[in-house]
Design an enzyme around this catalytic site. Structure first.
Site, PDB file in Angstrom:
ATOM      1  N   ARG A 155       1.020  -0.763   0.410  1.00  0.00           N
ATOM      2  CA  ARG A 155       0.076   0.223   0.386  1.00  0.00           C
ATOM      3  C   ARG A 155       1.098   1.170   0.019  1.00  0.00           C
ATOM      4  O   ARG A 155       2.057   1.550   0.626  1.00  0.00           O
ATOM      5  CB  ARG A 155      -0.727   0.278   1.266  1.00  0.00           C
ATOM      6  N   LYS A 179      -0.922  -3.034   8.369  1.00  0.00           N
ATOM      7  CA  LYS A 179      -2.363  -2.875   9.221  1.00  0.00           C
ATOM      8  C   LYS A 179      -2.674  -3.501  10.127  1.00  0.00           C
ATOM      9  O   LYS A 179      -2.589  -4.066  10.206  1.00  0.00           O
ATOM     10  CB  LYS A 179      -4.357  -2.737   8.424  1.00  0.00           C
ATOM     11  N   HIS A 250      -2.519   2.698  -5.828  1.00  0.00           N
ATOM     12  CA  HIS A 250      -3.229   1.744  -5.971  1.00  0.00           C
ATOM     13  C   HIS A 250      -4.172   1.183  -6.793  1.00  0.00           C
ATOM     14  O   HIS A 250      -3.929  -0.763  -7.005  1.00  0.00           O
ATOM     15  CB  HIS A 250      -4.949   1.945  -4.602  1.00  0.00           C
ATOM     16  N   ARG A 253      -1.090  -1.717  -7.051  1.00  0.00           N
ATOM     17  CA  ARG A 253      -2.125  -2.749  -5.861  1.00  0.00           C
ATOM     18  C   ARG A 253      -2.637  -3.284  -6.719  1.00  0.00           C
ATOM     19  O   ARG A 253      -2.609  -5.390  -6.608  1.00  0.00           O
ATOM     20  CB  ARG A 253      -2.054  -1.912  -4.413  1.00  0.00           C
ATOM     21  N   HIS A 276      -3.887  -9.192   3.734  1.00  0.00           N
ATOM     22  CA  HIS A 276      -5.169  -9.200   3.482  1.00  0.00           C
ATOM     23  C   HIS A 276      -5.687  -9.731   5.274  1.00  0.00           C
ATOM     24  O   HIS A 276      -5.562 -11.197   5.449  1.00  0.00           O
ATOM     25  CB  HIS A 276      -6.907  -9.615   2.385  1.00  0.00           C
ATOM     26  N   TYR A 285     -10.440  -9.961  -6.333  1.00  0.00           N
ATOM     27  CA  TYR A 285      -9.107 -10.197  -7.943  1.00  0.00           C
ATOM     28  C   TYR A 285      -9.865 -11.510  -8.289  1.00  0.00           C
ATOM     29  O   TYR A 285     -10.049 -11.730  -9.558  1.00  0.00           O
ATOM     30  CB  TYR A 285      -8.594 -10.454  -7.403  1.00  0.00           C
TER      31      TYR A 285
END
Length: 306
Positions: A155, A179, A250, A253, A276, A285
Site C-alpha cells: 500500500r 494495518k 492502489h 496494487r 489481507h 480479484y
C-alpha cells in the site's frame, strides 16, 4: 467537536483515543471516524435538538442515514459511517455508558461491488522495461517506487513507512508493516532487488550520507517521502501507458494481485502477500480474473461470437 455537550464530546474523544492507541487503527481511519462523528453530532443538534450522542436512539440514527442517502452520498461512504457509529456505540455499551444499542436494527446498505481498476500486463511491461528513466537520483527513485508498488503489491502507507533496515539484502525480502501493526515478509524478484541496491548506493552518493537514513524512499531534498510525492510519481508515469481515469498507487496494487491471479497464483498466497486479514477481501480479484477469462474466450473460441 464543538456543537455537542461537553459530556458527549468526552465520550467521542475517549472513543477516538481508544481506536488510535488501543486498537492502533491507522491515522487515515482515525481521521475518517472523527469526521463521521462530527457530522453525526452536528446532525443530531441541528435536526433533533440532541447535544449528546449517547442520547440518540434508532430513529435518530435512521434519520441521519436517510439524509445521507437523499444527499446522494455514495453507498460505500454511508456504510463506512454506519460502521463508525456501530463501533462507537459498541464502545459505549462496553463502558456501560448506554443501556441499549441504537445500531441493533441498522443494516448496511446494499452496494454494488466495483471491480478494482488495474493496468493490463503489456502496458506495465512497457512502462517498466521500455520507458527510459534518467540515471539521476530522481529517475532511479521514481522507477523504484513503481517497481516496489507493482512488484510487491504494498500500500501507499506501507511504501512510505518502509525503512532501510526492512530490506533484507541476504534473503532478498522486505518486511512490511501493514494495518493493525501486522508485519509480513515479501520476496523480491532479482531485478527489483538489484534496483534497491543501486538506489541505496545512489542515495548515499547524492546526499553525502545526509539524507534521511531511516526511511528507504526519500524526496529530492533527502527527507522522508510523503503521499503527494508518491502519488505524483505514479500518476505521471502511468499516464504514459494507460488511459485509466484513476492512476494511483492502489491501481498498481490491484494490478499486482490481478496479474498474479491471472497467471495461476493461489488465492491464499495472494492474500498473504497483500496483507489481507481474511480471504473475503482478496476474492474480489476472482471477479476480475473471470472477466479476463470471458474476454479471452470471446476472442479465441470459434463459437464465441456466433
Amino acid at each position: 467537536m464543538n456543537p455537542i455537550n461537553p459530556s458527549g464530546q468526552t465520550f467521542c474523544s475517549d472513543f477516538l483515543q481508544h481506536i488510535r492507541y488501543e486498537k492502533r487503527l491507522s491515522h487515515h481511519t482515525v481521521t475518517a471516524y472523527t469526521k463521521d462523528l462530527e457530522q453525526f453530532c452536528t446532525f443530531l443538534l441541528a435536526e433533533c435538538n440532541i447535544g449528546q450522542p449517547e442520547l440518540a436512539d434508532f430513529r435518530h440514527v435512521r434519520s441521519w442515514i436517510v439524509s445521507l442517502v437523499e444527499g446522494d452520498i455514495d453507498k460505500s461512504s454511508v456504510n463506512r459511517k454506519i460502521a463508525t457509529l456501530r463501533n462507537f456505540y459498541s464502545f459505549l455499551l462496553r463502558r456501560k455508558t448506554i443501556d441499549f444499542d441504537p445500531m441493533s436494527k441498522i443494516q448496511a446498505l446494499k452496494a454494488s461491488k466495483r471491480l478494482p481498476q488495474y493496468v493490463e500486463e503489456k502496458p506495465m511491461e512497457m512502462l517498466l522495461d521500455d520507458v527510459k528513466f534518467a540515471d539521476t537520483f530522481d529517475g532511479v527513485r521514481d522507477k523504484l517506487v513503481l517497481e516496489l508498488l507493482y512488484g510487491t503489491g504494498i500500500r501507499l502507507s506501507e511504501l512510505i513507512g518502509l525503512k532501510t533496515i526492512d530490506v533484507n539484502l541476504y534473503e532478498k525480502t522486505i518486511m512490511v508493516l501493514g494495518k493493525r501493526n501486522k508485519h509480513r515478509i515479501i520476496p523480491l524478484a532479482q531485478p527489483l532487488f538489484e534496483l534497491i541496491r543501486e538506489y541505496i548506493l545512489l542515495k548515499e552518493k547524492e546526499f553525502s550520507g545526509l539524507a534521511d537514513a531511516v526511511y528507504l524512499i526519500v524526496s529530492d531534498k533527502g527527507i522522508a517521502s510523503y503521499p503527494m510525492l508518491i502519488q505524483r510519481i505514479v500518476k505521471s508515469n502511468l499516464a504514459l501507458v494507460t488511459t485509466l481515469a484513476t492512476k494511483s498507487p492502489h491501481v498498481l496494487r490491484h494490478s499486482f494481485a490481478t496479474h498474479l491471479l491471472n497467471r495461476g497464483a493461489d488465492l491464499n498466497a495472494i492474500k498473504d502477500l497483500l496483507g489481507h486479514s481474511s480471504l473475503a477481501a482478496t476474492q474480489i480479484y476472482t471477479h476480475t480474473s473471470l472477466e479476463q477469462l470471458k474476454k479471452t474466450y470471446d476472442q479465441a473460441h470459434p463459437k464465441a461470437k456466433k
